[in-house]
Design an enzyme around this catalytic site. Structure first.
Site, PDB file in Angstrom:
ATOM      1  CB  CYS A  83      38.896  29.379  43.076  1.00  0.00           C
ATOM      2  SG  CYS A  83      38.582  31.442  42.298  1.00  0.00           S
ATOM      3  CG  HIS A 332      43.994  30.143  40.634  1.00  0.00           C
ATOM      4  ND1 HIS A 332      44.175  29.284  41.690  1.00  0.00           N
ATOM      5  CD2 HIS A 332      43.268  31.141  41.327  1.00  0.00           C
ATOM      6  CE1 HIS A 332      42.505  29.540  42.257  1.00  0.00           C
ATOM      7  NE2 HIS A 332      42.356  30.998  41.604  1.00  0.00           N
TER       8      HIS A 332
END
Lengths: 383, 101
Positions: A83, A332
């Site tokens: 991420c 996200h």
């Protein structure tokens, strides 16, 4: 050498079923060029942050793919750090400018996740964990739940206090037209949401999202001088930690974040309390509670309580955390997140963030984390 | 999560040394939305255990009751099947899991 942000753009984040990864990237890169008032022919190289295209979409070689979409044949690189892929792409882009290899580069973060069912996405995201974590049946919500359990035990924090992180970020997201969720939620809503990995519930977790973000940075002072309000990147630091969570000394601090942020403050010549606005990697509510401590904003064990007491809330706090709505409300798309954070802070420092504007924001920080704190990228931006 | 026979063979070399170790739960969760291969087992607990041998391990907990899920609860490492189905290679995968004492 000064590293200037010329401009950047973010697509809407969300379940964008009608939009392909190519179109997402194109929209973000086109927007970034327009914001920067330059043409694609002025871009020397492209850096791409992406985690899952190879696993979920069977599409590797994404750097060349997106260079093609930009309409240029230039050096192009894909950076992957779970991420934190976006933050790593930016860090490497900055280093290429510092090395003198290029003068003006594009950094693109992009991810397409909602084409796939949640089982497949959960499995794909676990590629960022270790073999031991995968064979234990852990998931990323599960690994952060283990941190939450340890944090709650160590500091006497309740699930309700943790829930206030999501409440704050949805409040901020309600002012962001690009956010995946613009709904305001309450602590009760979080507590009533379905359990994902105890003690984390659905509304403690950031969503699965599609989206792209692109930014143009330059070391060319002539190009930068055309800007009415240049934004400088005054620090870019990356640090790593063990791949597995279980073998660390502490589950309530991420040492990669501590190391990267301390180096960043030192390089920028500032202190944590000088930050006006911070985009923080709140993949889960516990992550932001620990981050405000690891970044030096709150005392250890006090982060979740400080958030619940509105010390990081727009219009109330001194340091505003996640004015974009963060990962929780803005969304996200993992490879895009680190670049979206940079664009949000750039807009805040230029004073063009509209209803979510942090008053008199002069210094901002972005905090982008991969895995369970396995890698952290911290950037400091100044107006 | 594809585990090839070669990877499995490599991993088995250290499995026997990890059986029968005692320790305590230092963090726990219950996985309710698992990865694809674990769907038929959910919900199930995953723990981090601190072992008497000073190692730490992350383990799926088996043969558990809700009252076992507390920090400090004693456990022992046991050998169990990884998945309820084989990996498609005709080989049954075994791994170390935790069991309350």
């Amino acid at each position: 050498m000064k590293i200037n942000i010329l401009g950047g753009a973010t697509t809407k984040f969300g379940e964008l079923w009608s939009i392909s990864p190519r179109t997402l990237a194109n929209e973000a890169m086109d927007g970034a060029l327009k914001q920067s008032k330059i043409k694609s022919s002025q871009i020397d190289a492209l850096f791409v942050g992406n985690m899952l295209a190879g696993i979920l979409g069977n599409q590797a070689n994404t750097a060349s793919l997106f260079a093609e979409e930009l309409g240029v044949q230039i050096p192009a690189f894909r950076l992957e750090g779970a991420c934190a892929s976006g933050g790593l792409a930016l860090h490497n882009a900055i280093n290429s400018l510092k090395a003198g290899a290029y003068k003006t580069v594009m950094v693109l973060g992009v991810e397409k996740m909602t084409d796939h069912n949640s089982d497949d996405v959960t499995t794909a995201l676990m590629s960022a964990g270790s073999d031991e974590e995968r064979t234990s049946g852990a998931t990323f919500p599960g690994l952060y739940a283990l941190m939450a359990r340890a944090y709650m035990q160590e500091y006497g924090i309740t699930e309700e206090i943790l829930a206030s992180v999501s409440v704050k970020n949805h409040f901020h997201g309600s002012f962001n037209p690009k956010a995946q969720f613009k709904s305001i939620i309450t602590v009760g809503d979080v507590m009533r949401s379905g359990k994902i990995a105890d003690p984390l519930k659905l509304l403690d977790c950031s969503p699965i999202s599609d989206g792209a973000a692109a930014v143009v940075i330059t070391s060319d002072s002539v190009l930068a001088r055309r800007l009415p309000k240049p934004i400088l990147i005054t620090a870019s630091e990356v640090a790593t930690d063990t791949l597995s969570l279980y073998d660390r000394k502490s589950f309530t601090t991420l040492s990669a974040v501590v190391t990267a942020s301390q180096k960043a403050y030192e390089n920028a010549g500032i202190k944590p309390q000088d930050i006006d606005a911070a985009e923080i990697h709140d993949c889960f509510s516990i992550a932001e509670a620990m981050a405000v401590e690891d970044l030096g904003f709150s005392k250890k064990g006090q982060g979740a309580k400080d958030i619940s007491e509105n010390k990081y809330t727009l219009g109330k706090g001194k340091i505003i955390s996640n004015p974009s709505g963060g990962l929780k409300a803005c969304g996200h798309p993992v490879g895009a997140t680190g670049i979206k954070q940079i664009i949000e802070i750039t807009e805040q420092l230029r004073g063009v963030a509209g209803k979510r504007q942090v008053k008199n924001a002069k210094i901002g920080l972005t905090h982008n984390v991969g895995g369970t704190g396995t890698v952290a990228a911290v950037h400091i931006l100044e107006a | 999560m594809k585990i090839t026979p070669v990877k499995l063979w490599r991993r088995q070399k250290k499995v026997s040394s990890q059986i029968g170790k005692k320790g305590k739960i230092i963090a726990w969760t219950i996985i309710r939305i698992p990865s694809k291969e674990f769907t038929s087992q959910a919900p199930y607990p995953v723990i981090i255990a601190s072992l008497e041998s000073k190692e730490k391990m992350i383990l799926q907990l088996v043969d558990w009751k809700m009252e076992d899920l507390k920090i400090g609860r004693e456990i022992m490492t046991v050998l169990r099947r990884l998945f309820t189905e084989d990996g498609g290679d005709g080989i049954i995968h075994y791994v170390i899991k935790g069991k309350p004492l």
